[in-house]
Design an enzyme around this catalytic site. Sequence first.
Site, PDB file in Angstrom:
ATOM      1  CG  HIS A 175      -5.804  42.381  40.860  1.00 58.65           C
ATOM      2  ND1 HIS A 175      -6.052  41.039  40.718  1.00 58.65           N
ATOM      3  CD2 HIS A 175      -6.683  42.819  41.787  1.00 58.65           C
ATOM      4  CE1 HIS A 175      -7.015  40.680  41.527  1.00 58.65           C
ATOM      5  NE2 HIS A 175      -7.420  41.738  42.202  1.00 58.65           N
ATOM      6  NE  ARG A 235      -4.831  32.352  42.104  1.00 62.22           N
ATOM      7  CZ  ARG A 235      -5.654  31.590  42.817  1.00 62.22           C
ATOM      8  NH1 ARG A 235      -5.829  30.325  42.508  1.00 62.22           N
ATOM      9  NH2 ARG A 235      -6.319  32.087  43.834  1.00 62.22           N
ATOM     10  CD  GLU A 290      -1.298  37.600  54.447  1.00 60.95           C
ATOM     11  OE1 GLU A 290      -0.117  37.475  54.086  1.00 60.95           O
ATOM     12  OE2 GLU A 290      -2.219  37.953  53.685  1.00 60.95           O
ATOM     13  CG  ASN A 330      -1.278  40.397  45.736  1.00 67.34           C
ATOM     14  OD1 ASN A 330      -1.263  40.468  44.513  1.00 67.34           O
ATOM     15  ND2 ASN A 330      -1.513  39.269  46.384  1.00 67.34           N
ATOM     16  CB  THR A 362      -6.645  33.041  48.539  1.00 66.90           C
ATOM     17  OG1 THR A 362      -5.608  33.325  47.611  1.00 66.90           O
ATOM     18  CG2 THR A 362      -6.239  31.899  49.435  1.00 66.90           C
ATOM     19  NE  ARG A 417      -6.784  32.037  38.515  1.00 62.53           N
ATOM     20  CZ  ARG A 417      -7.711  31.822  39.453  1.00 62.53           C
ATOM     21  NH1 ARG A 417      -8.240  32.830  40.083  1.00 62.53           N
ATOM     22  NH2 ARG A 417      -8.093  30.601  39.743  1.00 62.53           N
ATOM     23  CG  HIS A 441      -0.924  33.398  44.560  1.00 57.70           C
ATOM     24  ND1 HIS A 441      -2.228  33.258  44.975  1.00 57.70           N
ATOM     25  CD2 HIS A 441      -0.430  32.134  44.497  1.00 57.70           C
ATOM     26  CE1 HIS A 441      -2.501  31.984  45.150  1.00 57.70           C
ATOM     27  NE2 HIS A 441      -1.440  31.276  44.858  1.00 57.70           N
ATOM     28  CD  GLU A 451      -1.041  35.004  48.037  1.00 56.96           C
ATOM     29  OE1 GLU A 451      -0.832  36.231  48.028  1.00 56.96           O
ATOM     30  OE2 GLU A 451      -2.146  34.496  47.825  1.00 56.96           O
ATOM     31  CG  HIS A 495      -8.291  37.857  51.141  1.00 58.62           C
ATOM     32  ND1 HIS A 495      -9.487  38.117  50.538  1.00 58.62           N
ATOM     33  CD2 HIS A 495      -7.639  36.984  50.324  1.00 58.62           C
ATOM     34  CE1 HIS A 495      -9.564  37.424  49.413  1.00 58.62           C
ATOM     35  NE2 HIS A 495      -8.450  36.727  49.255  1.00 58.62           N
TER      36      HIS A 495
HETATM   37  N1  PXP Z   1      -2.963  37.846  51.327  1.00 54.51           N
HETATM   38  C1  PXP Z   1      -3.204  36.668  50.704  1.00 54.51           C
HETATM   39  C2  PXP Z   1      -2.640  35.444  51.315  1.00 54.51           C
HETATM   40  C3  PXP Z   1      -3.946  36.615  49.506  1.00 54.51           C
HETATM   41  O1  PXP Z   1      -4.186  35.432  48.914  1.00 54.51           O
HETATM   42  C4  PXP Z   1      -4.398  37.812  48.944  1.00 54.51           C
HETATM   43  C5  PXP Z   1      -5.119  37.791  47.627  1.00 54.51           C
HETATM   44  O2  PXP Z   1      -4.247  37.420  46.615  1.00 54.51           O
HETATM   45  C6  PXP Z   1      -4.117  39.010  49.611  1.00 54.51           C
HETATM   46  C7  PXP Z   1      -3.416  38.997  50.818  1.00 54.51           C
HETATM   47  C8  PXP Z   1      -4.563  40.328  49.079  1.00 54.51           C
HETATM   48  O3  PXP Z   1      -5.949  40.355  49.058  1.00 54.51           O
HETATM   49  P1  PXP Z   1      -6.674  41.565  48.340  1.00 54.51           P
HETATM   50  O4  PXP Z   1      -6.311  41.497  46.895  1.00 54.51           O
HETATM   51  O5  PXP Z   1      -8.127  41.297  48.592  1.00 54.51           O
HETATM   52  O6  PXP Z   1      -6.190  42.815  48.984  1.00 54.51           O
END
Ligand code: PXP
Length: 250
Positions: free
Chosen positions: A9, A51, A157, A6, A107, A55, A49, A76, A197
């Site tokens: 960030h 959003r 997931e 992901n 999330t 953001r 993602h 996402e 997550h």
């Molecule tokens: N999966 C989903 C559905 C998420 O919303 C997120 C956070 O954006 C992640 C995985 C990844 O989570 P993390 O950034 O805590 O590894």
Amino acid sequence: MRLGVNIDHVATLRQARYPAGPGAPFAEPSPVDAALEALAGGAHGITAHLREDRRHIQDRDIAELREQVPLPLNFEMGNAPEIVAIALRTKPASACLVPEKRAEVTTEGGLAVRAGRAGLAETVKALQGEGVRVSMFIDPLPEEIEASAELGAEMVELHTGSYANAVAEAERAEHAGRLAQGAELAHRAGLQVNAGHGLTTRNLPGLAGVPHLEELNIGHHLIARSVAIGLRAAVAEMLEAMAVTWCGEE
Ligand code: PXP
């Protein structure tokens, strides 16, 4: 087992300095460059993602990731008409439906699939009509797993946030047990089982007993770790931790 990285960030960092986004002169860092680094480290897919409040990831990021990164894109998304329309245009390899609240930092909690079935059915059908595989981001609850299967989703997931956030060992083990049961149930329902997550190389070993996992989606830890060792190395480090945890490979 596959690793989806992901890269939200990376966009968060760019937006902090360049709020005009990827089109701004000199904007950096680039989510596309980060995705290519993740690929070099062995990543199997990229998650972003988009959003509603934009953001971090911007519309242009999604288009560029789709066009310039030779890895499956996992889009996402919340179930909002504007975002669904973008997903249908983008045709990512997969879409992961998540609950989305403007005030949240990340999330929180899984999607209420059973309660929101009516509103989700059309989106699932539309995405699948464009060849997009659909995943539901859910807590490992039997009713949510069953509802996801009934809606025809290809994947779930499982939300590992409660597991990752648990400080006490007993609580953590309890969450791992729930995830294992959920994974079993989802597998039996014919769903591909993914998880994500809050996962890190430190907390991964506690999930060794969770069966049938095909894909982990990890963001924060990998990007945080990349500050010290680079994203390519952070991804390789995570892949090694996954192999040790589920295959016992050193
Ligand atoms: N999966 C989903 C559905 C998420 O919303 C997120 C956070 O954006 C992640 C995985 C990844 O989570 P993390 O950034 O805590 O590894």
